[in-house]
Structures are given as structure tokens and as C-alpha cells.
Motif scaffolding. Structure first.
Motif, mmCIF file in Angstrom:
data_model
loop_
_atom_site.group_PDB
_atom_site.id
_atom_site.type_symbol
_atom_site.label_atom_id
_atom_site.label_comp_id
_atom_site.label_asym_id
_atom_site.label_seq_id
_atom_site.Cartn_x
_atom_site.Cartn_y
_atom_site.Cartn_z
ATOM 1 N N ASP B 18 0.840 -1.195 0.000
ATOM 2 C CA ASP B 18 0.000 0.000 0.000
ATOM 3 C C ASP B 18 0.885 1.259 0.000
ATOM 4 O O ASP B 18 1.648 1.476 0.949
ATOM 5 C CB ASP B 18 -0.888 -0.050 1.262
ATOM 6 N N PRO B 19 0.752 2.104 -1.039
ATOM 7 C CA PRO B 19 1.615 3.292 -1.124
ATOM 8 C C PRO B 19 1.329 4.331 -0.032
ATOM 9 O O PRO B 19 2.069 5.311 0.094
ATOM 10 C CB PRO B 19 1.299 3.862 -2.517
ATOM 11 N N GLU B 20 0.268 4.083 0.773
ATOM 12 C CA GLU B 20 0.026 4.970 1.921
ATOM 13 C C GLU B 20 1.057 4.731 3.020
ATOM 14 O O GLU B 20 1.060 5.405 4.046
ATOM 15 C CB GLU B 20 -1.393 4.756 2.478
ATOM 16 N N GLY B 21 1.881 3.687 2.839
ATOM 17 C CA GLY B 21 2.981 3.480 3.796
ATOM 18 C C GLY B 21 2.971 2.141 4.500
ATOM 19 O O GLY B 21 3.515 2.022 5.603
ATOM 20 N N SER B 22 2.359 1.130 3.894
ATOM 21 C CA SER B 22 2.427 -0.188 4.552
ATOM 22 C C SER B 22 2.659 -1.319 3.546
ATOM 23 O O SER B 22 2.187 -1.284 2.410
ATOM 24 C CB SER B 22 1.162 -0.448 5.375
ATOM 25 N N LEU B 23 3.403 -2.272 4.056
ATOM 26 C CA LEU B 23 3.707 -3.473 3.277
ATOM 27 C C LEU B 23 3.498 -4.646 4.232
ATOM 28 O O LEU B 23 4.104 -4.693 5.301
ATOM 29 C CB LEU B 23 5.183 -3.404 2.817
ATOM 30 N N SER B 24 2.587 -5.573 3.868
ATOM 31 C CA SER B 24 2.335 -6.652 4.824
ATOM 32 C C SER B 24 2.365 -8.033 4.165
ATOM 33 O O SER B 24 1.988 -8.200 3.005
ATOM 34 C CB SER B 24 1.003 -6.428 5.534
ATOM 35 N N PHE B 25 2.847 -8.985 4.949
ATOM 36 C CA PHE B 25 2.968 -10.381 4.514
ATOM 37 C C PHE B 25 2.153 -11.225 5.482
ATOM 38 O O PHE B 25 2.338 -11.122 6.693
ATOM 39 C CB PHE B 25 4.424 -10.843 4.569
ATOM 40 N N HIS B 26 1.316 -12.093 4.925
ATOM 41 C CA HIS B 26 0.455 -12.880 5.798
ATOM 42 C C HIS B 26 0.312 -14.303 5.253
ATOM 43 O O HIS B 26 -0.101 -14.486 4.117
ATOM 44 C CB HIS B 26 -0.926 -12.207 5.891
ATOM 45 N N THR B 59 4.709 -5.199 7.976
ATOM 46 C CA THR B 59 4.121 -6.153 8.922
ATOM 47 C C THR B 59 4.369 -7.562 8.418
ATOM 48 O O THR B 59 3.960 -7.918 7.314
ATOM 49 C CB THR B 59 2.600 -5.900 9.066
ATOM 50 N N MET B 60 5.062 -8.340 9.227
ATOM 51 C CA MET B 60 5.369 -9.732 8.865
ATOM 52 C C MET B 60 4.562 -10.647 9.768
ATOM 53 O O MET B 60 4.833 -10.747 10.969
ATOM 54 C CB MET B 60 6.852 -10.023 9.101
ATOM 55 N N GLU B 61 3.579 -11.307 9.199
ATOM 56 C CA GLU B 61 2.808 -12.269 9.990
ATOM 57 C C GLU B 61 2.867 -13.611 9.269
ATOM 58 O O GLU B 61 1.939 -14.006 8.566
ATOM 59 C CB GLU B 61 1.358 -11.784 10.161
ATOM 60 N N LEU B 62 3.996 -14.253 9.425
ATOM 61 C CA LEU B 62 4.217 -15.520 8.717
ATOM 62 C C LEU B 62 4.262 -16.665 9.725
ATOM 63 O O LEU B 62 4.957 -16.576 10.733
ATOM 64 C CB LEU B 62 5.531 -15.466 7.935
ATOM 65 N N ASN B 63 3.512 -17.728 9.422
ATOM 66 C CA ASN B 63 3.550 -18.855 10.365
ATOM 67 C C ASN B 63 4.559 -19.919 9.944
ATOM 68 O O ASN B 63 4.762 -20.905 10.632
ATOM 69 C CB ASN B 63 2.157 -19.450 10.596
#
Lengths: 360, 121
Positions: B18-26, B59-63
Motif C-alpha cells: 500500500d503506497p500509503e505506507g504499509s507493506l504486509s505479509f500474511h 508487517t510480517m505475519e508468517l507462520n
């Protein structure tokens, strides 16, 4: 050298003629059926796929269905699939009581004495008249298996403790039936599989696979495995799963190309302290460097291993390609046990087996 | 710059950029060749640094992730770390899984950006 690594070397010779081989001696759950089918799907041509899927389902679910009648659940049950020459052999074993043994013996003798048309008529009749047992089936599955395989069902019973019997069954599916050709007879006898089965139970091998280590095969294997290691708790379960992923992907990454396939073997054994995982495969090039790498990893203490992991991972970022080169270092540093490695040579090249025990 | 999403697969995580300032992995990351999977993320980060340049929260949410993925994830984080933009990592891990917490801590020592840990039960 550990017993397990010697065992896998012995077993790989038992499977030298197998294009694909899978043996399972873990929890029997209905949800594994489609994973088992995915495992062998690559080996089967399109026109035999439907029959293959039905035979695997019937045979596997037969064990799931009868689990509650066994002493101690289905811990003595095994299931196997072996692709040899033009056949796919589906093998199962489970404990039955005396009454069930007598029913199965009579039913199978009756079915095996019928020709193709008679089986078809018998199936229709059984379907119309069947009073399905509470567990489903009631012999209908056996008739269906004989109908689909078009060959007698191989069977054997062995008396075990408590007035029970080990019931061994093998279905032989011809994968490529040629019109008008003399019907081929399967070369793999039930007795051969029975002996192998006893070895699997004796050594508590939960899962054994030999074949092509493609993504299509690795994923269903991992799913089945993950379910079987739940007793290790989250962290231990994670380590076992991670070990399986890294070992299997190493075969796929470094294994020698054998006619477009990365052939290898994988086994998961239950041990008194946890689980032992190992893989074996022919290697591209000489294994000396790999063996030295393992020896070096084994000689390091925890801090040295952690430092080496971080150093190699950080260095790897500078290189193109997918390989981080930290797989084995990571397995070793998360474990008090050493990695074991054994290499042998034959006409196909250098064969390397690598394994490690994970405590839970 | 538009937001981009890589949908979760059997082997790879859902990635939201998201160019609003977030990069997330799930999810989980266990591809044998993780470099191909993360190619769009590498490109997105390079464009973000040059075109947006705002603070970025990863945000890294990897199991689960394998060694091939560890290399790619570190590579992604290093490219952010080496840039001028302000960034941080929120590392979410299952509270009962020590290995995944350690994986985050190991990344942290290899980078300069701050890490925040959240154990999820």
C-alpha cells in the motif's frame, strides 16, 4: 552410523524397480485421501486416473472406516502404493477380528472366482440389495475394487494376539491396457509387500516415499506429514516440518536429473525421543564437498552455528538465484543432534543419504 | 503509485503493498524458488523508495518460511533499510512458537530498522 540411515539405504534397494513408491503407517484420516491421490497422479496416464483415484479411496477409506474395531485404533494399519512396470499396486493392511476375517475371506474368494461380466452383475445386484452397515461398505467396496481393477484381489491373513488377524490386501491396476493384448500379470506378489510392511511397522516408519521430488509431490507429502507430527507441540512440530521442507527441497534442488525427474527417497520414522527424517538421492557431481560441508556444520557449537547462519544468509542476498545456502546449517543449529550422511556409488552415480533426529 | 496485492497461494503468503505506507505479509512462505514469487515486491519497494519516500511499516505475519524465503525476505528488508526512508517492522508470531520469534530477532540484528514484536495467541 545411525540405524535409520542404514535402513533407508536398505529400503531404497527394495524399491529399485519402483517408479514411485509410497508407504504410510501414521494416523488414518479421510482428509488424506486426495493428498495420496495427488502423490501418484503424475505417474498415471489420464485414462487410468479415475480408476486409480477410486481404488486408492476405497482401499484407504476401508482402513479409516474400520479403525475403531482395532485394538488401539489403527496403529497397526499400513497403506502403500507402488508403481512397477505397467502396474500400480495398492496395498493395505489392518487388524480384523475373527468374524470379519471369515466374512472377508469368503467374500474375496467369491469375488475372485468371478469373471468380468459376472462381477458387473454381482455389483449391480449387491448395490440393489445392500443393507448398508452402519459403517458403510458391507463388501460393496470389495466388489467395486475387483470390478475397477479387473484382476483378482490378492489377500492374506496372519493370526495376531487377541484372536485377531492381520488382513493384507493388494489391488493391481494395469495402467495401460492394450486392446486385444494378452492380459499382463502383476509381478509384485502380496507376500513381498507383506514382508516390507512388517519392516515398516517394526521400525515405526510413518511415511516413506520414493519418486520424483516435484512441487506437485512435495506439497501433498508435507500436508500429510504436518498432521502426523502434531504431538510435538508448536515449536517441535515446526522444527520437524521445517526439516522435512529443507531436506525435500534439497533433493529437488541438488538431485541428479534422471530422465527429467529428480528422483529421491524420503522417510519419517518415529523414534523413542522424537522423529528421524532423512532423504536420499543421486547427486550431480561428486559428493565430497557436500560431505565436508556436513562435517564442518557438525563440528560447530551453537554460537558458531548461529554466526555462520547469519553470515551465509546475509552474503546470499548479494547473489541472484533462489538458494540461500543455509538450509542444513539451520537444521543443525536448531537441534542438539548431528546431521548424518552416507554416500555410496553405483552405475548411476553417487547416492547420498542425509538424515537428522529431532527430539520432541 | 497504486496499491498492489499478491493473493495467498498454497505455498506463498498474501502480500499487500500500500503506497500509503504499509507493506504486509500474511501466511506461509515455502516455495522452492522464492525469488520469482517476491519479484513484484522488490520492484514495488524500489518504486516506493523513489516515487513515494514516506515512512514505511512492514508487517510480517508468517507462520512458516523456508530458507529460500528467508533470503528473499531479508533482501526485501535490506533494500528498505539501506534507503533513506524511515521504516519499521512489526513482527507478529504465534505466541507458542519460539522459532518464529527467534527468526525475527535474527533479522533484527542483521538490520538497522526497529522491530516490534507481537505474540499472537
Amino acid at each position: 552410523m545411525g540405524d535409520q540411515i542404514v535402513l533407508i539405504n536398505l529400503l531404497r534397494h527394495c524399491f529399485s524397480k519402483d517408479r514411485i513408491s509410497m508407504n504410510y503407517h501414521g494416523d488414518f484420516d479421510d482428509t488424506y485421501t486426495d493428498k495420496l491421490i495427488s502423490l501418484v497422479e503424475q505417474d498415471v496416464e489420464k485414462k487410468a486416473k479415475k480408476r486409480m483415484a477410486l481404488l486408492i479411496s476405497e482401499s484407504f477409506q476401508n482402513i479409516v472406516r474400520h479403525a475403531d474395531t482395532e485394538a488401539g485404533g489403527n496403529k497397526n494399519s499400513t497403506f502403500g502404493i507402488r508403481g512397477i512396470d505397467e502396474f500400480l499396486h495398492i496395498f493395505s493392511s489392518n487388524i480384523v477380528d475373527k468374524g470379519t476375517k471369515e466374512f472377508l475371506e469368503k467374500k474375496l474368494e467369491e469375488i475372485n472366482g468371478l469373471d468380468k461380466d459376472q462381477i458387473k452383475a454381482y455389483y449391480t445386484e449387491a448395490l440393489e440389495n445392500s443393507t448398508m452397515s452402519a459403517k458403510g461398505g458391507a463388501g460393496l467396496g470389495l466388489i467395486e475394487m475387483a470390478r475397477k481393477s479387473e484382476r483378482p484381489i490378492q489377500k492374506n491373513f496372519k493370526e495376531v494376539e487377541g484372536n485377531n488377524y492381520s488382513f493384507y490386501m493388494q489391488i493391481d491396476l494395469l495402467l495401460n491396457e492394450k486392446e486385444g493384448a494378452e492380459p499382463a500379470s502383476p509381478q509384485l506378489k502380496l507376500e513381498d509387500n507383506t514382508a516390507l510392511n512388517e519392516l515398516i511397522i517394526e521400525h515405526d516408519i510413518i511415511f516413506l516415499f520414493k519418486g520424483d521430488f516435484s512441487v506437485e509431490v512435495i506439497n501433498p507429502m508435507l500436508t500429510i506429514m504436518k498432521q502426523n507430527i502434531s504431538d510435538g507441540g508448536k515449536t517441535a512440530g515446526y522444527r520437524i516440518f521445517h526439516t522435512a521442507v529443507e531436506l525435500m527441497q534439497n533433493v529437488s534442488r541438488y538431485g541428479k536429473d534422471m530422465g527429467g525427474k529428480k528422483e529421491g527417497i524420503f522417510s519419517l520414522n518415529k523414534t523413542p525421543k522424537g522423529y528421524y527424517l532423512c532423504t536420499g538421492n543421486y547427486m550431480e557431481g561428486k559428493p565430497d564437498q557436500f560431505i565436508e560441508h556436513v562435517k564442518h556444520i557438525n563440528s560447530l557449537d551453537q554460537k558458531e552455528l548461529d554466526d555462520l547462519y547469519k553470515k551465509v544468509l546475509k552474503e546470499s542476498v548479494k547473489n541472484e538465484g533462489n538458494n540461500a545456502g543455509v538450509g542444513l546449517i539451520d537444521l543443525r543449529r536448531k537441534n542438539p543432534n548431528l546431521l548424518e550422511v552416507k554416500s555410496t556409488s553405483d552405475k548411476n552415480g553417487d547416492y547420498v543419504v542425509v538424515g537428522i533426529e529431532i527430539h520432541i | 503509485m497504486l496499491s498492489e496485492t499478491i493473493p495467498e497461494t498454497q505455498l506463498g503468503p498474501k502480500v499487500v503493498m500500500d503506497p500509503e505506507g504499509s507493506l504486509s505479509f500474511h501466511g506461509k512462505s515455502m516455495m522452492e524458488d522464492a525469488s520469482l514469487y517476491y519479484q513484484p515486491c522488490h520492484k514495488w519497494i524500489a518504486d516506493y523508495i523513489v516515487g513515494v519516500g514516506k515512512p514505511l511499516t512492514v508487517t510480517m505475519e508468517l507462520n512458516y518460511f523456508n530458507s529460500s524465503s528467508a533470503k528473499q525476505l531479508l533482501k526485501l528488508l535490506m533494500s528498505i533499510d539501506e534507503s533513506e526512508i524511515e521504516s519499521k517492522v512489526i513482527w507478529i508470531y504465534p505466541a507458542d512458537n519460539d522459532v518464529l520469534l527467534e527468526r525475527g530477532q535474527e533479522f533484527e540484528v542483521m538490520l538497522n530498522m526497529p522491530f516490534e514484536y507481537q505474540g499472537k495467541s
